[in-house]
Design a protein around this motif. Sequence first.
Motif, PDB file in Angstrom:
ATOM      1  N   LYS A  35       0.830  -1.189   0.000  1.00  0.00           N
ATOM      2  CA  LYS A  35       0.000   0.000   0.000  1.00  0.00           C
ATOM      3  C   LYS A  35       0.872   1.249   0.000  1.00  0.00           C
ATOM      4  O   LYS A  35       0.636   2.201  -0.731  1.00  0.00           O
ATOM      5  CB  LYS A  35      -0.885  -0.006   1.242  1.00  0.00           C
ATOM      6  N   LYS A  36       1.882   1.182   0.853  1.00  0.00           N
ATOM      7  CA  LYS A  36       2.777   2.327   0.944  1.00  0.00           C
ATOM      8  C   LYS A  36       3.418   2.590  -0.400  1.00  0.00           C
ATOM      9  O   LYS A  36       3.542   3.725  -0.856  1.00  0.00           O
ATOM     10  CB  LYS A  36       3.847   2.034   2.002  1.00  0.00           C
ATOM     11  N   LYS A  37       3.826   1.508  -1.027  1.00  0.00           N
ATOM     12  CA  LYS A  37       4.498   1.676  -2.312  1.00  0.00           C
ATOM     13  C   LYS A  37       3.559   2.298  -3.328  1.00  0.00           C
ATOM     14  O   LYS A  37       3.961   3.159  -4.114  1.00  0.00           O
ATOM     15  CB  LYS A  37       4.978   0.319  -2.810  1.00  0.00           C
ATOM     16  N   MET A  38       2.327   1.824  -3.280  1.00  0.00           N
ATOM     17  CA  MET A  38       1.362   2.393  -4.208  1.00  0.00           C
ATOM     18  C   MET A  38       1.212   3.881  -3.972  1.00  0.00           C
ATOM     19  O   MET A  38       1.188   4.681  -4.909  1.00  0.00           O
ATOM     20  CB  MET A  38       0.003   1.716  -4.024  1.00  0.00           C
ATOM     21  N   GLN A  39       1.145   4.214  -2.708  1.00  0.00           N
ATOM     22  CA  GLN A  39       1.003   5.621  -2.355  1.00  0.00           C
ATOM     23  C   GLN A  39       2.168   6.413  -2.917  1.00  0.00           C
ATOM     24  O   GLN A  39       2.001   7.483  -3.513  1.00  0.00           O
ATOM     25  CB  GLN A  39       0.957   5.733  -0.825  1.00  0.00           C
ATOM     26  N   MET A  40       3.332   5.856  -2.730  1.00  0.00           N
ATOM     27  CA  MET A  40       4.530   6.542  -3.194  1.00  0.00           C
ATOM     28  C   MET A  40       4.486   6.725  -4.703  1.00  0.00           C
ATOM     29  O   MET A  40       4.775   7.798  -5.230  1.00  0.00           O
ATOM     30  CB  MET A  40       5.773   5.758  -2.792  1.00  0.00           C
ATOM     31  N   ALA A  41       4.146   5.664  -5.354  1.00  0.00           N
ATOM     32  CA  ALA A  41       4.105   5.732  -6.812  1.00  0.00           C
ATOM     33  C   ALA A  41       3.094   6.769  -7.261  1.00  0.00           C
ATOM     34  O   ALA A  41       3.310   7.502  -8.232  1.00  0.00           O
ATOM     35  CB  ALA A  41       3.744   4.370  -7.381  1.00  0.00           C
ATOM     36  N   ARG A  42       2.005   6.807  -6.512  1.00  0.00           N
ATOM     37  CA  ARG A  42       0.984   7.776  -6.843  1.00  0.00           C
ATOM     38  C   ARG A  42       1.529   9.191  -6.719  1.00  0.00           C
ATOM     39  O   ARG A  42       1.358  10.032  -7.590  1.00  0.00           O
ATOM     40  CB  ARG A  42      -0.193   7.600  -5.882  1.00  0.00           C
ATOM     41  N   ASP A  43       2.197   9.415  -5.611  1.00  0.00           N
ATOM     42  CA  ASP A  43       2.736  10.756  -5.393  1.00  0.00           C
ATOM     43  C   ASP A  43       3.690  11.126  -6.511  1.00  0.00           C
ATOM     44  O   ASP A  43       3.672  12.232  -7.045  1.00  0.00           O
ATOM     45  CB  ASP A  43       3.473  10.807  -4.053  1.00  0.00           C
ATOM     46  N   GLU A  44       4.513  10.157  -6.841  1.00  0.00           N
ATOM     47  CA  GLU A  44       5.487  10.389  -7.888  1.00  0.00           C
ATOM     48  C   GLU A  44       4.778  10.788  -9.181  1.00  0.00           C
ATOM     49  O   GLU A  44       5.142  11.746  -9.852  1.00  0.00           O
ATOM     50  CB  GLU A  44       6.242   9.081  -8.128  1.00  0.00           C
ATOM     51  N   GLU A  45       3.759  10.018  -9.446  1.00  0.00           N
ATOM     52  CA  GLU A  45       2.982  10.261 -10.658  1.00  0.00           C
ATOM     53  C   GLU A  45       2.429  11.682 -10.648  1.00  0.00           C
ATOM     54  O   GLU A  45       2.475  12.398 -11.651  1.00  0.00           O
ATOM     55  CB  GLU A  45       1.841   9.246 -10.714  1.00  0.00           C
ATOM     56  N   LYS A  46       1.956  12.059  -9.484  1.00  0.00           N
ATOM     57  CA  LYS A  46       1.386  13.390  -9.362  1.00  0.00           C
ATOM     58  C   LYS A  46       2.446  14.436  -9.686  1.00  0.00           C
ATOM     59  O   LYS A  46       2.239  15.348 -10.478  1.00  0.00           O
ATOM     60  CB  LYS A  46       0.897  13.582  -7.921  1.00  0.00           C
ATOM     61  N   ASN A  47       3.590  14.247  -9.080  1.00  0.00           N
ATOM     62  CA  ASN A  47       4.666  15.206  -9.313  1.00  0.00           C
ATOM     63  C   ASN A  47       4.984  15.302 -10.787  1.00  0.00           C
ATOM     64  O   ASN A  47       5.168  16.356 -11.339  1.00  0.00           O
ATOM     65  CB  ASN A  47       5.926  14.781  -8.558  1.00  0.00           C
ATOM     66  N   ARG A  48       5.043  14.135 -11.356  1.00  0.00           N
ATOM     67  CA  ARG A  48       5.438  14.105 -12.757  1.00  0.00           C
ATOM     68  C   ARG A  48       4.411  14.843 -13.614  1.00  0.00           C
ATOM     69  O   ARG A  48       4.743  15.575 -14.529  1.00  0.00           O
ATOM     70  CB  ARG A  48       5.579  12.665 -13.233  1.00  0.00           C
ATOM     71  N   ARG A  49       3.192  14.643 -13.242  1.00  0.00           N
ATOM     72  CA  ARG A  49       2.148  15.326 -13.990  1.00  0.00           C
ATOM     73  C   ARG A  49       2.286  16.819 -13.858  1.00  0.00           C
ATOM     74  O   ARG A  49       2.101  17.565 -14.808  1.00  0.00           O
ATOM     75  CB  ARG A  49       0.786  14.902 -13.458  1.00  0.00           C
ATOM     76  N   ASN A  50       2.593  17.219 -12.652  1.00  0.00           N
ATOM     77  CA  ASN A  50       2.717  18.648 -12.435  1.00  0.00           C
ATOM     78  C   ASN A  50       3.868  19.216 -13.250  1.00  0.00           C
ATOM     79  O   ASN A  50       3.816  20.343 -13.717  1.00  0.00           O
ATOM     80  CB  ASN A  50       2.925  18.937 -10.959  1.00  0.00           C
ATOM     81  N   ASN A  51       4.889  18.430 -13.389  1.00  0.00           N
ATOM     82  CA  ASN A  51       6.011  18.899 -14.188  1.00  0.00           C
ATOM     83  C   ASN A  51       5.667  18.975 -15.656  1.00  0.00           C
ATOM     84  O   ASN A  51       6.471  19.391 -16.465  1.00  0.00           O
ATOM     85  CB  ASN A  51       7.208  17.970 -14.001  1.00  0.00           C
ATOM     86  N   LYS A  52       4.537  18.496 -15.988  1.00  0.00           N
ATOM     87  CA  LYS A  52       3.995  18.537 -17.344  1.00  0.00           C
ATOM     88  C   LYS A  52       4.824  17.722 -18.317  1.00  0.00           C
ATOM     89  O   LYS A  52       6.018  17.542 -18.177  1.00  0.00           O
ATOM     90  CB  LYS A  52       3.859  19.988 -17.825  1.00  0.00           C
TER      91      LYS A  52
END
Lengths: 166, 921
Positions: free
Chosen positions: B808-825
Amino acid sequence: TKQEILMAHKIFSELQDRENGPYSSRVSMEKIHTLPELKSNPFRKRICHVFSTSDMKDGSLSFEDFLDLLSAFSDSATLEIKSHYAFRIFDFDDDGTLDARDLEKLVNSLTGETDDTRLTGEEMRQLISNILEESDIDKDGTVNLSEFQHVISRSPDFVSSFKIVL
Amino acid sequence: MPKKSDTARKLEDVGIEIDGDVESAEEDKKAKSKGAKKTAAGKRGKAAASEDGEDEDEDDEPPRGRRAANKKKAAHADEEDSDDDIPQRRCAGNRRRGKVRESGRDGENEKSGRKNRKGGNKKKDGKGKGKDKENDKDSDKDEKKKKNSSGDDSKSDEEEESMSEGEMAKLMEEVEEKKKLIANIRIKPWRMRRRLQVLKEAQQFVDKFEGALGKGKGRKLYAYKVMMMKKWIKFQRDFENFRTSCIPWERKIKEVESHFGSSVASYFIFLRWMYGMNLVLFSLTFGLVVIPEVLMGLPYGSISRKTVPREEQATAMDYSVLTDFNGYCKYSVLFYGYYNNQRTIGFLKFRLPLSYLLVGIGTFGYSLMVVIRTMAKNADVGGGDGEDNEFTFAWKMFTSWDYLIGNAETADNKYASITTSFKESIVDEQENQKDENIHLRRFLRVLANFFITCTLGGSGYLIYFVVKRSQDFANMDNLSWYEKNELEIIMSLLGLVGPMLFETIAELEEYHPRIALKWQLGRIFALFLGNLYTFLLALFDEVNSKLEEEESIKNASLWYIKEYYANYSANNPNDTGTPPPMDPADIIRGPCWETTVGIEFVKLTISDIQVTYLTILIGDFLRALIVRFLNYCWCWDLEAGWPSYGEFDISGNVLGLVFNQGMIWMGAFYAPGLLGINVLRLLTSMYYQCWAVMACNVPHARVFKASKSNNFYMGLLLLILFLSLLPVVYTIMSLPPSFDCGPFSGKQRMFDVIMETIDLDLPAFMGTLFSYVANPGLIIPAVLLMVLAIYYLNSVSEAYKNANMELKKKMQMARDEEKNRRNNKDSTNQVMKDLEDLLPNRSPAPPENSAEKKHDQGGKSPKVKPGSAGGGVHLQKDVSLASANPSARGPVTRAPGPRGPGPLPGQPGPGRGQGPPPRRQ
């Protein structure tokens, strides 16, 4: 099972007969809505639209579509199927995601048509932002299918309530 | 020509892109073959005529192909094999060499075109075929390669007559795969039409190759096996159909369901389940104990335990006596005391005492097993862990509608309740509860709990007192009806009044309704349980006193018999023969505590039934009548105002049912007839309550969730089962049975029957074996072993839980990463994404993301199929989760599939083929 299919067929042909003669293989949405199972369902229009394969987008169902509907709502359908269809039912504008407008419509159909049960605009905004906060994992302002399924799969009583029995 | 086949393929790919993308690769393949088939099949017929040296697979293909073409269904991989082949074949005429060369070229071209094809195909023949097949199998996600290799498959088919071993294994694998597909077809969210199509294809494929599989000597056997398998499956299906048609009350429950929603229906389903279980118990007891006794045992009146004593005979048939289960009822098969202690009865040598004991134990064993199994199954179905409440809002939103509701009134209630719950949760969210007067509230709660404890204690004492009194009454004559039935009345009344009292007291506490409901349930449970156990304790008191009494009576009885014979011989000293046996009605007999206990339980059950039914009749039906008809001439609106209609009290009813079952379990050992009574009760209450609920109840204002309640009921049942198991086992193990009644009379303990059987009926070595097994030296290690096993399993589950958390934690982390990446466009390049896709333990988000991207870019990006990329490293679930998105879109953006007869067989690119441009460059 066989009995269920036969029964479904019986009901379906009954509906058909009430329609214009035996030739039409489709049953219009209004007819489907006369089924007691769907009569009071706030999503009945959506359900017909989702399961309809009609070219005219009028929500009419052929027998196969009807069977589809029943099997998706049956006991034996898995969570995945159910959530898949639920998503499409909730997706009012058919754009593949649940955005704020979809959610608003959803809330409105859940709370009924009358004004006294409606939520105020303030409450609605609060509610929708809460929902998005919870389930919108990638923060793009919409809930897509995988996010939806993620949420649904945790829910204890989705499978038991997403059912229609003839 | 390669060119041509290439374009055809492109079109096919397009088709697949639209609808295929989503599903697993296997499915992809099929969709393609379906597309391909249409191009192929038509020409097939022509081409087939000129084919000569094909092996048998190919042999029966042409007709099949034609048929398929006609029906526009059913393409199997085999035909797919030949798709590519056909154009080539056409242009190359019948010259094989040329064809080989050409397809070789074809292969070359394609290879250069696609990087992921391993190629190296064409030049190989013979073995090469198996090889290619292999490729195509283990990477059957990669359709292109597959296509390619299949192209030369058929070619080499012509050159090589017999299939190699490897090929056969592969074929077998494929067949298995198809079979799996057939089995799983139900769980795929496709249209029925599509499902039918795929199903048919798969089935035909299986049909065809299963026959071909077992070559040589094993073949007949194999074919036979397959046939038997099919028969068996068919039989199973029929049986399943039969079984579903046998489920009783399906329509009734459905009707209730549509009026009251799933929660009320869950009560009736529970009732039906109980009925099924009790039916099994009933047939067990009656089949193995009661009926043998009736058929083969000594008839009534032959011995003292089967005869009504002389002094009671006058009143034995009185109605009032019979309703108390005295008189003839007491000396009947319904109760323990009637059974004889003969080791075997009848010409079958039926060992009744042994059977009695085993059935008594088996009842508990079976119930335990069934309850636990059902619980496990329910837990399995429940799946989701409701513990984390991170999705409260979303759940309320997406899952609150109960699709079973088919009644306008219920629907209105549901709307209202959903609105309330929305508002409630919003309010909760807005102001994180501000407690103004916490001290007062605390005080009130303590007070309330004090009251409730008092009530519980009081009711316990009352029951104890009443039981004591009833013992006194038992020794008195001319009792009134009330005095005789005091105990049952008091217990039923307590069960009636207690919950109401609790509800009133609970008002003091001001809990949230949900919490209040839980407290309420817990308290009622405690009340019932307390009552039952005080009742039991008092009963034990009675039993102990009876045991003492019995000792003296036993002596008296023996003395009396001796006296009788002495008198007899004294009176007629000349008679040397045996004296005529004494009339069994005259013998002095012991109190037979087992029967007493049995009677108590039966009476309790009966009065419980009466009270329940009367409550429904008065509380619901009469009230509904009054409200309905007096409403016309009343000063306020009765329907909306105070009395209104009753609601169906789910929790109360369930608890009642569960406790009733507890009494049955406890009493069944001493009164085998109790099970019969219970079956009748459940049967009638099914109809009665169904009627009552439909006729005079209104849907709930507050909504209960049906979900977990099922397991909650089961949990209660399990608890009760354990609690009722205890006293019964205690009596079996440690109380001496009465000396003159019941199947175990004359033994020290009831379980001596087993020892006796072991000693007398089984060979000697079994006896010694048992004595070894019963040795403490063996039992203690066994217990230790079990404890260790429990410990081990516990720690394993703990570890799983941890692993879960970790994921679960890993998923959360991956999610956050994904979010960041999206923000970076999206400067993110495809390569990075691909790389991520291959990483294990990645969240579902990335692949879905990439899939979306692909769509955004008009499908031009290099092919990154989420399924194929992730499939290797992912759980199935993740893949489907991730890749399902396009499918949601697919069916709605695209016009529905062709409904009438599809395009002509000759046309490339079947009906599915409109949509995004080809994704291959």
